[in-house]
Design a protein around this motif. Structure first.
Motif, short mmCIF file in Angstrom:
data_model
loop_
_atom_site.label_atom_id
_atom_site.label_comp_id
_atom_site.label_asym_id
_atom_site.label_seq_id
_atom_site.Cartn_x
_atom_site.Cartn_y
_atom_site.Cartn_z
N GLN A 166 -48.14 -13.73 -3.71
CA GLN A 166 -49.02 -13.72 -2.35
C GLN A 166 -49.16 -12.27 -1.65
N LEU A 167 -48.02 -11.53 -2.00
CA LEU A 167 -48.01 -10.15 -1.32
C LEU A 167 -49.07 -9.42 -2.05
N GLN A 168 -49.89 -8.84 -1.12
CA GLN A 168 -51.16 -8.16 -2.14
C GLN A 168 -50.60 -6.46 -1.90
N ARG A 169 -50.22 -6.14 -0.51
CA ARG A 169 -50.03 -4.64 -0.33
C ARG A 169 -48.76 -4.49 0.39
N ILE A 170 -47.97 -3.28 0.21
CA ILE A 170 -46.94 -3.11 0.92
C ILE A 170 -46.97 -1.65 1.31
N VAL A 171 -46.79 -1.11 2.66
CA VAL A 171 -46.80 0.03 3.09
C VAL A 171 -45.56 0.46 3.68
N LEU A 172 -44.96 1.48 3.13
CA LEU A 172 -43.50 2.15 3.61
C LEU A 172 -43.73 3.25 4.34
N LYS A 173 -43.67 3.01 5.81
CA LYS A 173 -43.74 4.40 6.62
C LYS A 173 -42.44 4.75 7.02
N PHE A 174 -42.10 6.32 6.80
CA PHE A 174 -40.86 6.91 6.93
C PHE A 174 -41.07 8.14 7.58
N CYS A 175 -39.99 8.81 8.02
CA CYS A 175 -40.06 10.19 8.31
C CYS A 175 -39.16 10.83 7.65
N LYS A 176 -39.68 12.24 6.87
CA LYS A 176 -38.94 13.01 5.98
C LYS A 176 -37.63 13.84 6.59
N SER A 177 -37.58 13.80 7.95
CA SER A 177 -36.38 14.38 8.41
C SER A 177 -35.57 13.48 9.21
N ASN A 178 -36.13 12.46 9.82
CA ASN A 178 -35.42 11.72 10.82
C ASN A 178 -34.09 10.87 10.24
N GLY A 179 -32.65 11.08 10.94
CA GLY A 179 -31.88 10.03 10.40
C GLY A 179 -31.87 8.77 10.12
N SER A 180 -32.87 8.23 11.07
CA SER A 180 -33.00 6.52 11.10
C SER A 180 -33.67 6.27 9.71
N SER A 181 -34.33 7.20 8.92
CA SER A 181 -35.09 6.76 7.75
C SER A 181 -34.46 7.18 6.57
N ARG A 182 -33.18 7.22 6.60
CA ARG A 182 -32.49 7.83 5.48
C ARG A 182 -32.34 6.83 4.38
N GLY A 183 -31.90 5.35 4.85
CA GLY A 183 -32.07 4.22 3.96
C GLY A 183 -33.62 4.27 3.20
N MET A 184 -34.73 4.37 3.86
CA MET A 184 -35.90 4.13 3.43
C MET A 184 -36.08 5.29 2.49
N ARG A 185 -35.66 6.58 2.51
CA ARG A 185 -35.77 7.59 1.45
C ARG A 185 -34.91 7.44 0.22
N ASP A 186 -33.79 6.78 0.49
CA ASP A 186 -32.91 6.36 -0.80
C ASP A 186 -33.55 5.40 -1.33
N PHE A 187 -34.14 4.59 -0.74
CA PHE A 187 -34.96 3.46 -1.53
C PHE A 187 -36.07 3.95 -2.04
N ILE A 188 -36.91 4.94 -1.58
CA ILE A 188 -37.87 5.63 -2.28
C ILE A 188 -37.54 6.14 -3.48
N GLU A 189 -36.36 7.18 -3.43
CA GLU A 189 -36.00 7.69 -4.42
C GLU A 189 -35.64 6.94 -5.66
N GLN A 190 -34.69 5.80 -5.35
CA GLN A 190 -34.02 5.16 -6.34
C GLN A 190 -34.45 4.23 -6.86
N ASP A 191 -35.18 3.14 -5.89
CA ASP A 191 -35.59 1.78 -6.25
C ASP A 191 -36.96 1.67 -6.34
#
Length: 187
Positions: free
Chosen positions: A27-52
């Motif tokens: 049922q999931l059609q689309r997923i949007v990942l919004k993140f900041c390239k330099s903000n520290g709170s986005s580190r987990g999201m950047r790691d997810f994007i790079e690895q998974d």
């Protein structure tokens, strides 16, 4: 009805009927990942994007993945479903493993059902005028006040006697009759 349901939109479960009978449609059609390239709170999201992210996209070809970098904003995941629902989740200071788990939750859901007050709890293509069946529909009402275990409510008392049981009882009667005959002749 409680007061919290007064402000919820009421509706029916809008899941696709018989999903999985022929094949399962995610049922999931689309997923949007919004993140900041330099903000520290986005580190987990950047790691997810790079690895998974690449393996997630390969395993789920029916889900469109968008990356949206934003300056000086916290990380957010937005899931859009086939029924039109959108689920927004903040990923502020979450680790890569936590983000992976939350994206898996979004992938397996059918939308934001919790924000809807359900009008009916059952659905069928062919409604019955008799009402929904429950396991207690045809139970004996004496079970409500009985002390259990009670041999009167045994399961085997309604079954006919088997041939083996009849032969055993006949043998016991003959044995008892022979004993009483021996006692009479012995006097």
């Amino acid at each position: 009805m409680s007061a919290k349901n007064l402000f919820l939109a009421s509706g029916f479960v809008r899941a696709p009927l018989q999903n999985g009978v022929g094949r399962y449609v995610g049922q999931l059609q689309r997923i949007v990942l919004k993140f900041c390239k330099s903000n520290g709170s986005s580190r987990g999201m950047r790691d997810f994007i790079e690895q998974d992210l690449v393996s997630f996209a390969e395993q789920n070809p029916g889900v469109v993945v968008y990356l949206k970098p934003r300056r000086h904003r916290g990380p957010v995941v937005v899931g859009e479903y086939l029924n039109g629902d959108r689920v927004w989740m903040s990923m502020h200071n979450k680790t890569q493993a936590e983000i992976t788990k939350w994206i898996e939750v979004l992938r397996t859901q059918q939308g934001d059902v919790s924000a809807t007050r359900l009008r009916k709890y059952q659905y069928t293509d062919h409604p019955s005028i008799q009402g929904p069946w429950t396991p207690f529909t045809f139970k004996n009402p004496e079970l409500n006040t009985a002390e259990l275990p009670n041999p009167a409510f045994g399961a085997n008392d309604r079954l006919p006697m088997s041939a083996t049981e009849q032969l055993r009882l006949l043998f016991e009667k003959q044995k008892l009759a022979a004993k009483t005959e021996d006692l009479k002749t012995g006097e």
